[in-house]
Write a protein that holds these residues in place. Structure first.
Motif, short mmCIF file in Angstrom:
data_model
loop_
_atom_site.label_atom_id
_atom_site.label_comp_id
_atom_site.label_asym_id
_atom_site.label_seq_id
_atom_site.Cartn_x
_atom_site.Cartn_y
_atom_site.Cartn_z
N SER A 6 0.86 -1.16 0.00
CA SER A 6 0.00 0.00 0.00
C SER A 6 0.90 1.22 0.00
O SER A 6 2.12 1.10 0.03
CB SER A 6 -0.90 0.01 1.24
N CYS A 13 -1.89 -4.50 3.21
CA CYS A 13 -2.58 -4.79 1.96
C CYS A 13 -2.02 -6.03 1.31
O CYS A 13 -1.43 -5.95 0.23
CB CYS A 13 -2.51 -3.59 1.01
N GLU A 63 -7.37 0.81 11.47
CA GLU A 63 -8.58 0.65 10.67
C GLU A 63 -8.89 1.90 9.86
O GLU A 63 -9.59 1.82 8.84
CB GLU A 63 -9.75 0.28 11.57
N ILE A 65 -6.76 3.44 8.13
CA ILE A 65 -6.00 3.25 6.90
C ILE A 65 -6.73 2.28 5.98
O ILE A 65 -6.82 2.49 4.77
CB ILE A 65 -4.59 2.73 7.22
N SER A 66 -7.26 1.22 6.57
CA SER A 66 -8.07 0.27 5.79
C SER A 66 -9.00 -0.46 6.75
O SER A 66 -8.52 -1.19 7.63
CB SER A 66 -7.19 -0.74 5.05
N ASP A 68 -10.69 -3.01 6.29
CA ASP A 68 -10.72 -4.45 6.05
C ASP A 68 -9.56 -5.20 6.69
O ASP A 68 -9.47 -6.41 6.61
CB ASP A 68 -10.70 -4.73 4.54
N ILE A 69 -8.67 -4.47 7.33
CA ILE A 69 -7.50 -5.09 7.96
C ILE A 69 -7.94 -5.98 9.12
O ILE A 69 -8.79 -5.60 9.92
CB ILE A 69 -6.54 -4.02 8.48
#
Length: 279
Positions: A6, A13, A63, A65-66, A68-69
């Motif tokens: 990422s 990612c 979270e 940042i993403s 889905d982590i």
């Protein structure tokens, strides 16, 4: 094998994993596995934290940042003012206010050791312990001195080389417990072949046949290949074969029988010394 990066850091990612690994220079032999990382019981894909705590701010930072982590553990860090967060077999450090994030090894100069590996090893140990014995394909001597979990792929050259020497590992007292990691990913011929191996009446023979390029009849069943594939990503797989000790320490890729035995002995000695120090 590489983790797709990422903009901030690759651990967040994981997109695909696709290569074979021979011993790289960055193995974890001798890494301490005694430092505990707080693990939160939570639904799959989530981690539960108490609102307003440093752990909660660390979770929110990751979270943000993403979303889905999947975070596997959050706990105190050996670095004052930070929390240690384990994501996809990687150690991250988030400041207690949730503002700053560090990624990479944390080296204790006085103790002369990488203290960032203990938390990852603890998570690997916990996750691998959840894999039932019946899901593994085991090649073991009668009374093994050491047992390793090996994420394997039937197409990987070094995976095949390891399996060609399986009797030699066993002669040295090393039990090998295989888990599936079809590195080409789902919906590929590689994935289907590994499912056929795990669905075969004689899994050991089917795995040996597949690694020797002999045909394995297509089969379907309720099999663990997809679960093992996901688990490999969670424990930080960066190449196949991935060899992991009972204590969660990752070996540096493929190792010949004598080299693996030597490194297992080194890890055992390092962990005993760490226990004596109370670490």
């Amino acid at each position: 094998m590489s983790l797709h990066s990422s903009l901030l850091f690759s651990a967040l990612c994981v997109a695909s994993l696709s290569a074979c690994a021979q011993a790289p220079d960055s193995g974890e032999a001798g890494a301490p596995a005694g430092t505990a990382v707080a693990e939160a019981a939570a639904p799959v894909g989530q981690i539960r934290t108490v609102p307003g705590t440093p752990e909660d701010r660390a979770r929110q930072a990751i979270e943000s940042i993403s979303p889905d982590i999947q975070i596997d553990a959050i706990g105190p860090a050996p670095l004052a003012g930070f929390r240690e967060v384990i994501v996809s077999g990687q150690t991250l450090y988030v400041s207690d206010d949730g503002k700053y994030l560090l990624q990479g090894s944390l080296f204790d100069v006085e103790a002369r050791r990488d203290v960032s590996r203990a938390g990852v090893a603890a998570v690997r140990r916990r996750l691998l312990a959840e894999v039932p014995d019946e899901e593994r394909i085991v090649f073991a001597p009668p009374n093994p001195r050491y047992t390793v979990s090996v994420f394997t792929d039937v197409e990987c050259g070094y995976c095949r080389k390891l399996h060609q020497e399986i009797a030699e590992y066993n002669r040295r007292g090393i039990a090998v417990e295989y888990l599936a990691f079809p590195r080409m990913g789902p919906d590929t011929a590689d994935f289907a072949l590994m499912e056929a191996v795990w669905c075969a009446p004689d899994r050991r023979k089917a795995l040996t046949d597949a690694k020797n390029g002999r045909p394995v009849p297509p089969r379907s069943c309720d099999n663990p290949v997809a679960r093992h594939y996901e688990l490999g990503q969670r424990v930080g797989l960066t190449g196949t074969p991935m060899i992991v000790t009972r204590s969660g320490v990752q070996m540096p890729g493929y190792l010949p029988p004598d080299a693996l035995l030597s490194m297992l002995q080194q890890v055992e000695a390092a962990e005993a010394a760490d226990a004596d120090r109370g670490g």
